[in-house]
Design an enzyme around this catalytic site. Structure first.
Site, PDB file in Angstrom:
ATOM      1  CG  PHE A  32      -2.265   0.709   0.807  1.00  0.00           C
ATOM      2  CD1 PHE A  32      -3.155   0.138  -0.096  1.00  0.00           C
ATOM      3  CD2 PHE A  32      -2.565   1.956   1.321  1.00  0.00           C
ATOM      4  CE1 PHE A  32      -4.324   0.798  -0.474  1.00  0.00           C
ATOM      5  CE2 PHE A  32      -3.719   2.626   0.953  1.00  0.00           C
ATOM      6  CZ  PHE A  32      -4.600   2.042   0.051  1.00  0.00           C
ATOM      7  CG  LEU A  33       4.275   0.503  -2.455  1.00  0.00           C
ATOM      8  CD1 LEU A  33       5.042   0.348  -3.765  1.00  0.00           C
ATOM      9  CD2 LEU A  33       5.175   0.177  -1.270  1.00  0.00           C
ATOM     10  CD  GLU A  35       6.778  10.351  -3.210  1.00  0.00           C
ATOM     11  OE1 GLU A  35       7.984  10.328  -3.517  1.00  0.00           O
ATOM     12  OE2 GLU A  35       5.858   9.967  -3.972  1.00  0.00           O
ATOM     13  N   GLY A  36       6.494   7.885   1.283  1.00  0.00           N
ATOM     14  CA  GLY A  36       7.494   7.503   2.293  1.00  0.00           C
ATOM     15  C   GLY A  36       8.256   6.260   1.858  1.00  0.00           C
ATOM     16  CG  HIS A  37       6.195   2.465   1.489  1.00  0.00           C
ATOM     17  ND1 HIS A  37       4.841   2.677   1.473  1.00  0.00           N
ATOM     18  CD2 HIS A  37       6.436   1.701   2.581  1.00  0.00           C
ATOM     19  CE1 HIS A  37       4.281   2.064   2.497  1.00  0.00           C
ATOM     20  NE2 HIS A  37       5.224   1.469   3.197  1.00  0.00           N
ATOM     21  N   GLY A 147      12.783   2.994   7.293  1.00  0.00           N
ATOM     22  CA  GLY A 147      12.376   4.351   7.654  1.00  0.00           C
ATOM     23  C   GLY A 147      12.548   4.632   9.133  1.00  0.00           C
ATOM     24  CD  GLN A 153      10.142  -2.033  11.295  1.00  0.00           C
ATOM     25  OE1 GLN A 153       9.126  -2.663  11.551  1.00  0.00           O
ATOM     26  NE2 GLN A 153      10.264  -1.327  10.177  1.00  0.00           N
ATOM     27  CB  SER A 185       1.193   5.913   8.129  1.00  0.00           C
ATOM     28  OG  SER A 185       0.665   4.658   8.507  1.00  0.00           O
ATOM     29  NE  ARG A 187      -1.756  -0.366  11.045  1.00  0.00           N
ATOM     30  CZ  ARG A 187      -0.614  -1.011  11.282  1.00  0.00           C
ATOM     31  NH1 ARG A 187       0.526  -0.360  11.295  1.00  0.00           N
ATOM     32  NH2 ARG A 187      -0.618  -2.314  11.493  1.00  0.00           N
TER      33      ARG A 187
HETATM   34  P1  AMP Z   1       5.609  -0.590   6.186  1.00  0.00           P
HETATM   35  O1  AMP Z   1       5.082  -0.909   4.821  1.00  0.00           O
HETATM   36  O2  AMP Z   1       4.712   0.293   6.993  1.00  0.00           O
HETATM   37  O3  AMP Z   1       6.080  -1.813   6.932  1.00  0.00           O
HETATM   38  O4  AMP Z   1       6.907   0.283   5.944  1.00  0.00           O
HETATM   39  C1  AMP Z   1       7.954  -0.175   5.145  1.00  0.00           C
HETATM   40  C2  AMP Z   1       9.156   0.711   5.338  1.00  0.00           C
HETATM   41  O5  AMP Z   1       8.806   2.052   4.987  1.00  0.00           O
HETATM   42  C3  AMP Z   1       9.634   0.747   6.797  1.00  0.00           C
HETATM   43  O6  AMP Z   1      11.052   0.779   6.802  1.00  0.00           O
HETATM   44  C4  AMP Z   1       9.056   2.040   7.286  1.00  0.00           C
HETATM   45  O7  AMP Z   1       9.769   2.607   8.370  1.00  0.00           O
HETATM   46  C5  AMP Z   1       9.155   2.908   6.057  1.00  0.00           C
HETATM   47  N1  AMP Z   1       8.234   4.040   6.120  1.00  0.00           N
HETATM   48  C6  AMP Z   1       6.904   4.003   6.405  1.00  0.00           C
HETATM   49  N2  AMP Z   1       6.391   5.238   6.432  1.00  0.00           N
HETATM   50  C7  AMP Z   1       7.407   6.091   6.154  1.00  0.00           C
HETATM   51  C8  AMP Z   1       7.516   7.511   6.044  1.00  0.00           C
HETATM   52  N3  AMP Z   1       6.457   8.319   6.220  1.00  0.00           N
HETATM   53  N4  AMP Z   1       8.716   8.039   5.740  1.00  0.00           N
HETATM   54  C9  AMP Z   1       9.811   7.227   5.563  1.00  0.00           C
HETATM   55  N5  AMP Z   1       9.768   5.889   5.663  1.00  0.00           N
HETATM   56  C10 AMP Z   1       8.589   5.320   5.960  1.00  0.00           C
END
Ligand code: AMP
Length: 280
Positions: A32-33, A35-37, A147, A153, A185, A187
């Site tokens: 559920f990508l 911009e952070g990912h 991230g 984590q 996020s 979520r």
């Molecule tokens: P997730 O899909 O939530 O498990 O996140 C995958 C990776 O993306 C993890 O390393 C997270 O810390 C990173 N991540 C999630 N949200 C952000 C964000 N807003 N900015 C930077 N990295 C992020």
């Protein structure tokens, strides 16, 4: 971009790239990508020759009352976004492959998981370290990017890689935020407008604590009450924890004398949010 499902294919890819002398940069996600990912992909590209992203909603890191079943998923959209950003290989394994029948091996980082989210999400970090170790083991990347959004984590994974003598460099990337300060996020799609307003107090509290430290406040008790006062302005926000800890070992501090971190976890309408910021 090539999509890979099977473990044997990913292992073959790993061998082929090693033979070609190419460095693999790995970005593990639950999809559920946003911009952070994708900012992690940018960093992976800077440090490697080939970028592999995984998308795997890992069941073992969700508690029994958490949102594993309802976690947002959109494989088609994710594939498009990953390809556009320049991911070379998108690895989407099945649960049955990552947890073969009869599996009984766990990876546990002891001290760093005792505080912060640890007691509130029993088993969560064991699920994270176990799956990340499996992903690392199958792919054998030289670099893996995580991230700072999930700061505990990140520190736990750094420790695991060090303790298990994994020849992998772990790179942390600053949190990407929306214009109003909300940390991006997957979520966030759960939030309606009113809930979003409440969640925003979390990033505002972090910012206020950071500013107070910049102005010279070093007493953690004072900083914590400043943060709590801001969070108290959100009527529907239930604080789980607000802590200021050493940035590396995550131990609670009384005075800020070395790199530190402020971390918050809170619920809005039964939805849990975490955020954090650097204090130095
Ligand atoms: P997730 O899909 O939530 O498990 O996140 C995958 C990776 O993306 C993890 O390393 C997270 O810390 C990173 N991540 C999630 N949200 C952000 C964000 N807003 N900015 C930077 N990295 C992020």
């Amino acid at each position: 971009m090539k999509i890979i499902h099977s473990i044997s294919e990913i292992q073959q890819l790993s061998r082929d790239l090693a033979q070609e002398g190419k460095r693999i940069g790995f970005v593990p996600t639950m999809g559920f990508l946003h911009e952070g990912h994708l900012s992690l992909v940018n960093v992976a590209k800077q440090h490697s020759d080939v970028v592999v992203m995984s998308i795997f909603v890992n069941p073992t890191q969700f508690g029994p009352n958490e949102d594993y079943d309802s976690y947002p998923r959109d494989a088609e959209r994710d594939q498009k976004l990953a390809a556009e950003r320049g991911v070379d290989y998108l690895w989407m394994p099945e649960v049955s492959q990552m947890y073969p029948k009869g599996e009984q091996t766990k990876v546990v980082v002891t001290e760093l998981t005792r505080g912060l989210c640890g007691p509130f999400r029993p088993g969560h970090f064991m699920g994270v370290t176990t799956i990340v170790a499996k992903l690392f083991s199958a792919l054998q990347p030289q670099i893996a990017v995580f991230g700072e959004k999930d700061y505990q984590q990140l520190q736990v994974i750094r420790r695991m890689a060090k303790d298990l003598l994994m020849p992998i460099e772990i790179i942390g990337v600053p949190t990407l935020r929306d214009e109003d300060g909300l940390a991006k996020s997957s979520r966030n799609v759960y939030l309606n407008e009113e809930e979003r307003k409440q969640v925003l107090y979390i990033s505002q509290a972090i910012k206020a604590v950071q500013q107070a430290v910049k102005k010279g406040e070093k007493q953690v008790q004072k900083l914590l009450s400043l943060g709590k006062d801001i969070l108290a302005q959100a009527p529907d926000l239930q604080l789980e924890y607000l802590e200021i800890v050493d940035a590396e070992n995550l131990q609670k501090l009384e005075v800020i004398q070395r790199p530190a971190r402020v971390l918050i976890a809170a619920y809005v309408n039964h939805k849990r949010f975490i955020d954090n910021g650097a204090l130095t």
